[in-house]
Write a protein that holds these residues in place. Structure first.
Motif, PDB file in Angstrom:
ATOM      1  N   ILE A  35       0.879  -1.162   0.000  1.00  0.00           N
ATOM      2  CA  ILE A  35       0.000   0.000   0.000  1.00  0.00           C
ATOM      3  C   ILE A  35       0.915   1.210   0.000  1.00  0.00           C
ATOM      4  CG2 ILE A  35      -0.297  -0.165   2.501  1.00  0.00           C
ATOM      5  CD1 ILE A  35      -3.100   1.111   2.040  1.00  0.00           C
ATOM      6  N   GLN A  36       0.729   2.077  -1.002  1.00  0.00           N
ATOM      7  CA  GLN A  36       1.649   3.210  -1.109  1.00  0.00           C
ATOM      8  C   GLN A  36       0.943   4.474  -1.556  1.00  0.00           C
ATOM      9  OE1 GLN A  36       4.584   1.658  -3.801  1.00  0.00           O
ATOM     10  NE2 GLN A  36       3.616   2.528  -5.594  1.00  0.00           N
ATOM     11  N   LEU A  37       1.467   5.577  -1.067  1.00  0.00           N
ATOM     12  CA  LEU A  37       1.043   6.901  -1.462  1.00  0.00           C
ATOM     13  C   LEU A  37       1.896   7.301  -2.650  1.00  0.00           C
ATOM     14  CD1 LEU A  37      -0.848   9.191  -0.527  1.00  0.00           C
ATOM     15  CD2 LEU A  37       1.056  10.060   0.829  1.00  0.00           C
ATOM     16  N   GLU A  38       1.266   7.824  -3.709  1.00  0.00           N
ATOM     17  CA  GLU A  38       1.984   8.194  -4.925  1.00  0.00           C
ATOM     18  C   GLU A  38       1.674   9.636  -5.323  1.00  0.00           C
ATOM     19  OE1 GLU A  38       2.025   3.796  -7.013  1.00  0.00           O
ATOM     20  OE2 GLU A  38       0.508   5.229  -7.658  1.00  0.00           O
ATOM     21  N   LYS A  66       8.571  -9.413  12.127  1.00  0.00           N
ATOM     22  CA  LYS A  66       9.484  -8.276  12.258  1.00  0.00           C
ATOM     23  C   LYS A  66       8.794  -6.958  12.582  1.00  0.00           C
ATOM     24  CE  LYS A  66      12.765 -10.306   9.051  1.00  0.00           C
ATOM     25  NZ  LYS A  66      13.436 -10.175   7.771  1.00  0.00           N
ATOM     26  N   GLY A  67       7.475  -6.911  12.498  1.00  0.00           N
ATOM     27  CA  GLY A  67       6.742  -5.678  12.754  1.00  0.00           C
ATOM     28  C   GLY A  67       6.489  -4.886  11.486  1.00  0.00           C
ATOM     29  N   LEU A  68       5.590  -3.948  11.588  1.00  0.00           N
ATOM     30  CA  LEU A  68       5.212  -3.080  10.470  1.00  0.00           C
ATOM     31  C   LEU A  68       6.249  -1.979  10.306  1.00  0.00           C
ATOM     32  CD1 LEU A  68       2.874  -2.597   8.448  1.00  0.00           C
ATOM     33  CD2 LEU A  68       1.835  -1.106  10.169  1.00  0.00           C
ATOM     34  N   HIS A  69       6.610  -1.697   9.078  1.00  0.00           N
ATOM     35  CA  HIS A  69       7.582  -0.643   8.792  1.00  0.00           C
ATOM     36  C   HIS A  69       7.072   0.223   7.645  1.00  0.00           C
ATOM     37  CE1 HIS A  69       8.438  -3.556   5.672  1.00  0.00           C
ATOM     38  NE2 HIS A  69       8.932  -2.554   4.984  1.00  0.00           N
ATOM     39  N   ARG A  70       7.554   1.462   7.614  1.00  0.00           N
ATOM     40  CA  ARG A  70       7.181   2.419   6.569  1.00  0.00           C
ATOM     41  C   ARG A  70       8.442   2.821   5.830  1.00  0.00           C
ATOM     42  NH1 ARG A  70       4.510   6.322   9.535  1.00  0.00           N
ATOM     43  NH2 ARG A  70       6.504   7.168  10.100  1.00  0.00           N
ATOM     44  N   ASP A  71       8.394   2.757   4.501  1.00  0.00           N
ATOM     45  CA  ASP A  71       9.516   3.172   3.651  1.00  0.00           C
ATOM     46  C   ASP A  71       9.217   4.543   3.065  1.00  0.00           C
ATOM     47  OD1 ASP A  71      10.759   0.666   4.024  1.00  0.00           O
ATOM     48  OD2 ASP A  71       9.680  -0.194   2.323  1.00  0.00           O
ATOM     49  N   ASP A  72      10.156   5.471   3.222  1.00  0.00           N
ATOM     50  CA  ASP A  72      10.047   6.811   2.644  1.00  0.00           C
ATOM     51  C   ASP A  72      10.891   6.869   1.380  1.00  0.00           C
ATOM     52  OD1 ASP A  72       8.498   7.726   4.807  1.00  0.00           O
ATOM     53  OD2 ASP A  72      10.284   8.182   5.975  1.00  0.00           O
ATOM     54  N   TYR A  73      10.338   7.498   0.338  1.00  0.00           N
ATOM     55  CA  TYR A  73      11.013   7.583  -0.954  1.00  0.00           C
ATOM     56  C   TYR A  73      11.348   9.020  -1.304  1.00  0.00           C
ATOM     57  CZ  TYR A  73      10.168   2.713  -1.858  1.00  0.00           C
ATOM     58  OH  TYR A  73      10.195   1.343  -1.778  1.00  0.00           O
ATOM     59  N   GLY A 103      -4.436   9.265   6.969  1.00  0.00           N
ATOM     60  CA  GLY A 103      -4.453  10.251   8.043  1.00  0.00           C
ATOM     61  C   GLY A 103      -3.317  11.257   7.998  1.00  0.00           C
ATOM     62  N   ASN A 104      -2.234  10.905   7.319  1.00  0.00           N
ATOM     63  CA  ASN A 104      -1.058  11.777   7.272  1.00  0.00           C
ATOM     64  C   ASN A 104      -0.680  12.187   5.856  1.00  0.00           C
ATOM     65  OD1 ASN A 104      -0.147  11.863  10.165  1.00  0.00           O
ATOM     66  ND2 ASN A 104      -0.272   9.653   9.839  1.00  0.00           N
ATOM     67  N   VAL A 105      -1.634  12.090   4.929  1.00  0.00           N
ATOM     68  CA  VAL A 105      -1.344  12.365   3.526  1.00  0.00           C
ATOM     69  C   VAL A 105      -0.751  13.760   3.327  1.00  0.00           C
ATOM     70  CG1 VAL A 105      -3.707  13.098   2.961  1.00  0.00           C
ATOM     71  CG2 VAL A 105      -2.221  12.237   1.164  1.00  0.00           C
ATOM     72  N   GLU A 106      -1.298  14.773   3.982  1.00  0.00           N
ATOM     73  CA  GLU A 106      -0.784  16.133   3.773  1.00  0.00           C
ATOM     74  C   GLU A 106       0.667  16.261   4.236  1.00  0.00           C
ATOM     75  OE1 GLU A 106      -3.080  19.670   4.236  1.00  0.00           O
ATOM     76  OE2 GLU A 106      -4.921  18.480   4.439  1.00  0.00           O
ATOM     77  N   ARG A 107       0.977  15.677   5.378  1.00  0.00           N
ATOM     78  CA  ARG A 107       2.355  15.747   5.896  1.00  0.00           C
ATOM     79  C   ARG A 107       3.323  15.042   4.957  1.00  0.00           C
ATOM     80  NH1 ARG A 107       5.405  12.340   9.496  1.00  0.00           N
ATOM     81  NH2 ARG A 107       3.580  11.011   9.814  1.00  0.00           N
ATOM     82  N   ARG A 111       6.227  17.041   2.569  1.00  0.00           N
ATOM     83  CA  ARG A 111       7.653  16.693   2.637  1.00  0.00           C
ATOM     84  C   ARG A 111       8.173  16.276   1.263  1.00  0.00           C
ATOM     85  NH1 ARG A 111       8.810  11.620   6.124  1.00  0.00           N
ATOM     86  NH2 ARG A 111       7.921  10.687   4.248  1.00  0.00           N
ATOM     87  N   PHE A 112       7.414  15.467   0.539  1.00  0.00           N
ATOM     88  CA  PHE A 112       7.801  15.035  -0.802  1.00  0.00           C
ATOM     89  C   PHE A 112       7.965  16.241  -1.724  1.00  0.00           C
ATOM     90  CE2 PHE A 112       6.867  13.597  -5.112  1.00  0.00           C
ATOM     91  CZ  PHE A 112       7.648  12.449  -5.222  1.00  0.00           C
ATOM     92  N   GLU A 113       7.005  17.169  -1.659  1.00  0.00           N
ATOM     93  CA  GLU A 113       7.072  18.361  -2.507  1.00  0.00           C
ATOM     94  C   GLU A 113       8.281  19.220  -2.153  1.00  0.00           C
ATOM     95  OE1 GLU A 113       2.440  19.065  -3.750  1.00  0.00           O
ATOM     96  OE2 GLU A 113       3.107  19.914  -1.841  1.00  0.00           O
ATOM     97  N   GLU A 114       8.583  19.352  -0.886  1.00  0.00           N
ATOM     98  CA  GLU A 114       9.779  20.108  -0.483  1.00  0.00           C
ATOM     99  C   GLU A 114      11.033  19.456  -1.030  1.00  0.00           C
ATOM    100  OE1 GLU A 114       9.479  20.297   3.781  1.00  0.00           O
ATOM    101  OE2 GLU A 114       7.928  21.856   3.710  1.00  0.00           O
ATOM    102  N   TRP A 115      11.133  18.132  -0.906  1.00  0.00           N
ATOM    103  CA  TRP A 115      12.297  17.405  -1.402  1.00  0.00           C
ATOM    104  C   TRP A 115      12.464  17.557  -2.911  1.00  0.00           C
ATOM    105  CZ3 TRP A 115      11.422  12.056   1.365  1.00  0.00           C
ATOM    106  CH2 TRP A 115      11.819  12.159   2.693  1.00  0.00           C
ATOM    107  N   HIS A 116      11.352  17.684  -3.652  1.00  0.00           N
ATOM    108  CA  HIS A 116      11.393  17.713  -5.114  1.00  0.00           C
ATOM    109  C   HIS A 116      11.166  19.103  -5.703  1.00  0.00           C
ATOM    110  CE1 HIS A 116      10.843  13.461  -4.137  1.00  0.00           C
ATOM    111  NE2 HIS A 116      11.544  13.244  -5.238  1.00  0.00           N
ATOM    112  N   GLY A 117      11.124  20.121  -4.866  1.00  0.00           N
ATOM    113  CA  GLY A 117      11.016  21.497  -5.355  1.00  0.00           C
ATOM    114  C   GLY A 117       9.673  21.843  -5.957  1.00  0.00           C
ATOM    115  N   VAL A 118       8.601  21.169  -5.569  1.00  0.00           N
ATOM    116  CA  VAL A 118       7.257  21.479  -6.067  1.00  0.00           C
ATOM    117  C   VAL A 118       6.724  22.663  -5.280  1.00  0.00           C
ATOM    118  CG1 VAL A 118       4.911  20.619  -6.363  1.00  0.00           C
ATOM    119  CG2 VAL A 118       6.862  19.081  -6.694  1.00  0.00           C
TER     120      VAL A 118
END
Length: 124
Positions: A35-38, A66-73, A103-107, A111-118
């Motif tokens: 499940i991923q946010l794009e 191993k527990g639930l983990h979240r990957d940031d791209y 629940g955290n889509v805006e956050r 962050r993604f937009e800041e990283w990519h200059g949007v």
């Protein structure tokens, strides 16, 4: 994406943001999922944040052990992986992952937009 039994169309959350899910089950128990946010950037959907569970994949994660983990791209590459919970049943992990992304889509998007200059966020 790998082969999954269920791959519904992505859920569009905003003009340039969608939530993609895919999963497989065995007698009502989730056996694997992603499940991923794009974010639509430069003509392609880019990963923002991803959760996954696939104990049979090479290098795959088994959240029941191993527990639930979240990957940031960032820039198309996994930047980091963060532990979110101790071991958890896969069905609960799937629900928790979806809840976190919705629940955290805006956050996550900000962050993604800041990283990519949007700069134009008028459609969120």
């Amino acid at each position: 994406m790998k082969e999954y039994e269920v791959t519904p169309p992505p859920d569009r959350l905003a003009d340039r943001v969608q939530l993609r899910t895919a999963f497989s089950t065995d007698r009502g128990i989730v056996t694997k999922f992603v499940i991923q946010l794009e974010y639509w950037l430069e003509g392609d959907w880019r990963e923002v944040v991803r959760y996954d569970h696939d104990q049979s994949a090479p290098g795959g994660h088994d959240i029941t052990e191993k527990g639930l983990h979240r990957d940031d791209y960032r820039e198309g590459e996994k930047l980091r992986s963060e532990e979110v919970s101790p071991p958890i049943p896969a069905n609960e992990g799937f629900d928790a992952a979806e809840g976190d992304l919705r629940g955290n889509v805006e956050r996550f998007v900000k962050r993604f937009e800041e990283w990519h200059g949007v700069r134009d966020r008028s459609d969120l």
